[in-house]
Enzyme design. Structure first.
Site, PDB file in Angstrom:
ATOM      1  N   CYS A   1      47.066 -10.379  -6.230  1.00 43.27           N
ATOM      2  CA  CYS A   1      47.365 -10.294  -4.798  1.00 43.27           C
ATOM      3  C   CYS A   1      47.237 -11.674  -4.156  1.00 43.27           C
ATOM      4  O   CYS A   1      47.991 -12.018  -3.250  1.00 43.27           O
ATOM      5  CB  CYS A   1      46.477  -9.266  -4.117  1.00 43.27           C
ATOM      6  SG  CYS A   1      44.736  -9.606  -4.274  1.00 43.27           S
TER       7      CYS A   1
ATOM      8  N   GLY B   1      28.644 -17.585 -24.255  1.00 44.45           N
ATOM      9  CA  GLY B   1      29.842 -18.328 -24.649  1.00 44.45           C
ATOM     10  C   GLY B   1      30.068 -18.400 -26.150  1.00 44.45           C
ATOM     11  O   GLY B   1      30.907 -19.185 -26.613  1.00 44.45           O
TER      12      GLY B   1
HETATM   13  N1  LIG Z   1      39.232 -13.873 -20.267  1.00 46.92           N
HETATM   14  C1  LIG Z   1      38.153 -14.202 -19.552  1.00 46.92           C
HETATM   15  N2  LIG Z   1      38.288 -14.627 -18.280  1.00 46.92           N
HETATM   16  C2  LIG Z   1      37.220 -14.973 -17.543  1.00 46.92           C
HETATM   17  N3  LIG Z   1      35.960 -14.952 -18.004  1.00 46.92           N
HETATM   18  C3  LIG Z   1      35.753 -14.538 -19.268  1.00 46.92           C
HETATM   19  C4  LIG Z   1      36.829 -14.139 -20.100  1.00 46.92           C
HETATM   20  N4  LIG Z   1      36.333 -13.781 -21.300  1.00 46.92           N
HETATM   21  C5  LIG Z   1      35.005 -13.959 -21.217  1.00 46.92           C
HETATM   22  N5  LIG Z   1      34.652 -14.412 -20.005  1.00 46.92           N
HETATM   23  C6  LIG Z   1      33.296 -14.766 -19.547  1.00 46.92           C
HETATM   24  O1  LIG Z   1      32.853 -15.868 -20.328  1.00 46.92           O
HETATM   25  C7  LIG Z   1      31.460 -15.778 -20.567  1.00 46.92           C
HETATM   26  C8  LIG Z   1      31.209 -15.954 -22.061  1.00 46.92           C
HETATM   27  O2  LIG Z   1      31.751 -14.862 -22.748  1.00 46.92           O
HETATM   28  P1  LIG Z   1      31.589 -14.734 -24.321  1.00 46.92           P
HETATM   29  O3  LIG Z   1      32.289 -13.489 -24.740  1.00 46.92           O
HETATM   30  O4  LIG Z   1      32.013 -16.001 -24.956  1.00 46.92           O
HETATM   31  O5  LIG Z   1      30.000 -14.567 -24.449  1.00 46.92           O
HETATM   32  P2  LIG Z   1      29.142 -14.210 -25.740  1.00 46.92           P
HETATM   33  O6  LIG Z   1      28.044 -15.217 -25.797  1.00 46.92           O
HETATM   34  O7  LIG Z   1      29.991 -14.073 -26.938  1.00 46.92           O
HETATM   35  O8  LIG Z   1      28.566 -12.786 -25.306  1.00 46.92           O
HETATM   36  P3  LIG Z   1      28.127 -11.551 -26.237  1.00 46.92           P
HETATM   37  O9  LIG Z   1      26.925 -11.985 -27.032  1.00 46.92           O
HETATM   38  O10 LIG Z   1      27.774 -10.513 -25.220  1.00 46.92           O
HETATM   39  O11 LIG Z   1      29.296 -11.177 -27.074  1.00 46.92           O
HETATM   40  C9  LIG Z   1      31.013 -14.440 -20.013  1.00 46.92           C
HETATM   41  O12 LIG Z   1      30.380 -14.678 -18.780  1.00 46.92           O
HETATM   42  C10 LIG Z   1      32.282 -13.671 -19.814  1.00 46.92           C
HETATM   43  O13 LIG Z   1      32.157 -12.806 -18.723  1.00 46.92           O
END
Ligand SMILES: Nc1ncnc2c1ncn2[C@@H]1O[C@H](COP(=O)(O)OP(=O)(O)OP(=O)(O)O)[C@@H](O)[C@H]1O
Length: 713
Positions: free
Chosen positions: A23, A523
């Site tokens: 939007c 991350g």
């Molecule tokens: N496509 C996206 N767009 C915006 N933010 C995102 C996207 N994908 C992930 N994020 C954000 O990026 C951050 C890191 O996500 P990520 O999946 O890399 O974390 P992680 O350490 O692997 O978590 P987990 O242990 O829960 O799997 C999180 O805050 C998530 O909300």
């Protein structure tokens, strides 16, 4: 885009969002178009890298500035809206943006990218407006937008074999039909004017035989033409769909993350009308154009006044059709978007049926879906109503035209002579043919204008650049020799999201096994996706053997990587096909060896169809642990040099996990494991933890001590 300015007054043109989070872009497009910088959603998506999570008012202003719009956020009371520079953007329902164009007495003209343009009362505005608004004014020559992307339908087609011969055949057959259409009125004229008065039955029989043959030829030609048209339609349809599908599968991962399945499917469905209009359109323009021209010449030959009159009626038809175009286009757009929203919700309900059942939310979801279905039906009814009104007007118009022409023609016959009854018959037939063919031309013109709607939808696929990896010139096949280095790597999902990774430096030597752990949302998965070339670093880079990833080749890296990601990707087929991921030369020995290493072999052998057991929808015929092991087997099957595993063993019991850790250690490849489980972490040579966007190496011994202290009594 249709210009709606009436008597020079500038008007806001509604831009409908096609995704829930769009939007913000749609309101910016409306404001930008209003101030004269023409743009569309396809251009804004590419220029502004919008976030999956939509825009805040702050990022809306920042985006506006990039587009050459100086924005100012204001907190406004309800009455304050009357003092604002309009059009302005209003924050709506705490989650949406709309454009306020005008205020008339106590009514507000609102352009809602989700619901369309409406006049709303003060009470309704008060219910939705959050009190935050943004005013915009153009800053001359400040736009950093890419030029407006225009979509060329032919760019959808890479190659169409065999279409030109068919097209030539259609044109030839159409010419035969044309000869018939031109000659048959003449038959009537001769029959009425020559045969009737002289009662010359011989001439009548000769004429009749000639026209029987002619009519037979015409019927055969008509049949052949429709068959060839069918063939052309199929060739074009397959070409456009195949090439768009090919393009779709090469789009960046982030493109898919931002769109719903129903929306993507509905974009694909727009190919149908494009194909139909292009196929029929080309033939109609050539054949009907020619027919309209020849019949109008013949009509002038019979009577200038009558011909002028028919042309006048036809022009009126064009004007009416054109004046309805705006409404028809909007109604069609509404009906497409609403159907896509409804389909998306139905797909989500079907996919999430287990959750709905467990939480007993079927009734609530059904009500929500029903609401969308009703919207979709309502939009269709509005569209159909517009078409019905037009039908009624046209039937009246051409009914009147017939009466006027026949009235005048008979008057001419009675008054001056020189226009026989046979000529009247012939003229009427030519005139009908003219009305039909020029009517088809007008319809085709309108259909083409309507196509822009479908172009916009398909353009989202066609105009989005392919994933970086497909732009690599040479397909390299260099294997990893020394190291993978993440250098000063920063990453965020869009210009308006926070940095998830902020200055990562990491060197992974060939053959090394590293583990990455850390808090949820820190991350880790993002790092895995960057390492697999699925995401592009915002700053800094990834070096393979000292060569920047793009030069080393993303495809080259992916070719030698095996990955077990959290959302695994299950396709329909057997266990063997799923492990080999539809490898054309499926090697059963390798499948079995990979399954053995992944600890899946024993369970598969107990299944009735062993490796040919179907895995069910999304692997639903397997347990969570079996699905994880299948994904590990799939990664091992590729004999990778680099193995990236994201929470790959989180569903397994400790014994099975240990066996897999051991088997993977034996592979002696470079391994990057993302895990929370202590056994998996301890199996690595080095352990890293995510901390405030960075990776910090932790001492394995200390990590273990901490773990024991925190999690054992
Ligand atoms: N496509 C996206 N767009 C915006 N933010 C995102 C996207 N994908 C992930 N994020 C954000 O990026 C951050 C890191 O996500 P990520 O999946 O890399 O974390 P992680 O350490 O692997 O978590 P987990 O242990 O829960 O799997 C999180 O805050 C998530 O909300």
């Amino acid at each position: 885009m249709l210009d709606l300015s009436i008597f020079g007054q500038k008007r806001v043109q509604l831009v409908k969002q096609t995704q829930i989070t769009e939007c913000g872009l749609a309101v910016l497009a409306m404001i930008s178009n209003f101030y004269g910088t023409k743009t569309n959603l396809a251009t804004l998506r590419q220029s502004l890298n919008p976030s999956l999570r939509g825009l805040s008012i702050k990022s809306l202003l920042q985006q506006g500035e990039k587009m050459g719009l100086q924005g100012r956020a204001v907190e406004s009371t309800f009455d304050g809206l009357k003092q604002m520079i309009l059009p302005a953007v209003l924050h709506w329902d705490l989650k949406h943006f709309v454009v306020l164009e005008r205020i008339k007495k106590n009514n507000y003209l609102i352009h809602d990218p989700a619901l369309g343009s409406r006049w709303l009362s003060e009470e309704t505005i008060a219910k939705h407006f959050t009190g935050v608004a943004a005013e915009f004014q153009p800053i001359p020559r400040q736009s950093t937008l890419k030029p407006k992307l225009n979509f060329r339908p032919w760019s959808l087609i890479r190659s169409i074999n065999g279409i030109w011969i068919s097209a030539a055949q259609v044109i030839l057959l159409s010419l035969v039909l044309q000869a018939y259409v031109l000659a048959s009125p003449f038959y009537m004229q001769v029959a009425v004017d020559t045969v009737l008065p002289s009662l010359d039955f011989n001439l009548l029989s000769t004429l009749a035989i000639g026209f029987v043959i002619f009519t037979t030829i015409q019927s055969i030609a008509l049949f052949l033409r429709s068959m060839i048209m069918l063939r052309i339609g199929a060739i074009l349809g397959i070409s456009i769909s195949a090439d768009t599908g090919f393009k779709l599968l090469r789009l960046p991962i982030t493109w898919f993350e931002k769109r719903h399945t129903g929306d993507i499917l509905s974009r694909f469905q727009s190919i149908g009308p494009i194909n139909q209009t292009l196929t029929e359109g080309a033939v109609i323009i050539i054949i009907d154009g020619l027919l309209a021209l020849t019949t109008v010449i013949l009509m002038f030959y019979y009577s200038t006044i009558l011909a002028m009159l028919s042309i006048a009626f036809m022009s009126l038809y064009f004007l009416i059709k054109y004046s309805f175009l705006y409404f028809e286009r909007n109604a069609t757009e509404d009906s497409i978007v609403d159907a896509a929203i409804e389909q998306t919700e139905m797909i989500e309900n079907v996919e999430g049926i287990q959750t709905l059942r467990v939480f007993g939310s079927e009734a609530g979801q059904h009500a929500s879906w029903l609401h969308k279905l009703t919207n979709s039906f309502n939009s269709n009814i509005i569209l159909q109503r517009i078409k019905n009104i037009q039908e009624a007007i046209y039937s009246l118009l051409f009914g009147l035209e017939n009466i006027v022409i026949i009235y005048l023609a008979i008057e001419i016959i009675l008054d001056a002579g020189g226009f026989s009854l046979g000529m009247l018959f012939a003229y009427t037939a030519y005139k009908n043919s003219f009305i039909n063919s020029s009517g088809r031309l007008v319809d085709q013109f309108v259909a083409y204008r309507m196509l822009t709607l479908h172009f916009d939808r398909v353009a989202d696929i066609a105009l989005t650049s392919e994933d970086e990896c497909f732009s690599e010139d040479d397909y390299q096949s260099e294997n990893l020799k020394e190291s993978i280095v993440l250098k000063d790597l920063y990453f965020r999902y869009s210009d308006y999201d926070p940095f998830i990774l902020a200055g990562i430096n990491l060197r992974i030597r060939k053959g090394e096994h590293i583990a990455i752990t850390g808090p949820s949302g820190g991350g880790k998965t993002t790092i895995a996706k960057l390492l697999l070339g699925l995401l592009e670093p915002t700053q800094g880079g990834i070096l393979i053997d000292g060569i920047i990833l793009k030069q080393f080749g993303i495809r080259n890296l992916q070719r030698q990587s095996g990955a077990v990601l959290q959302d695994g990707g299950f396709f329909h087929g057997s266990i063997a096909q799923s492990i080999a991921l539809f490898d054309e030369t499926l090697d059963m020995e390798r499948v079995e060896s990979a399954a053995l290493k992944a600890g899946l072999q024993d369970e598969v052998m107990k299944m009735p169809m062993k490796y040919f057991t179907p895995i069910g929808k999304f692997g639903s015929a397997l347990s969570g642990g079996q699905r994880q092991r299948l994904l590990i087997a799939r990664a091992i099957y590729r004999s990778p040099n680099i193995l990236i595993m994201d929470e790959a063993t989180s569903h397994l019991d400790y014994e099975t996990e240990r066996k897999i850790i051991h088997a993977i250690k034996e592979l002696k490849v470079t391994r990057i494991t993302i895990a929370h489980r202590i056994d998996t972490i301890m199996a690595a040579d080095r352990v890293f933890q995510t901390q405030a966007g960075r990776l910090v190496e932790v001492n394995k011994h200390e990590y273990m001590q901490n773990y024991l202290k925190n999690y054992t009594t």
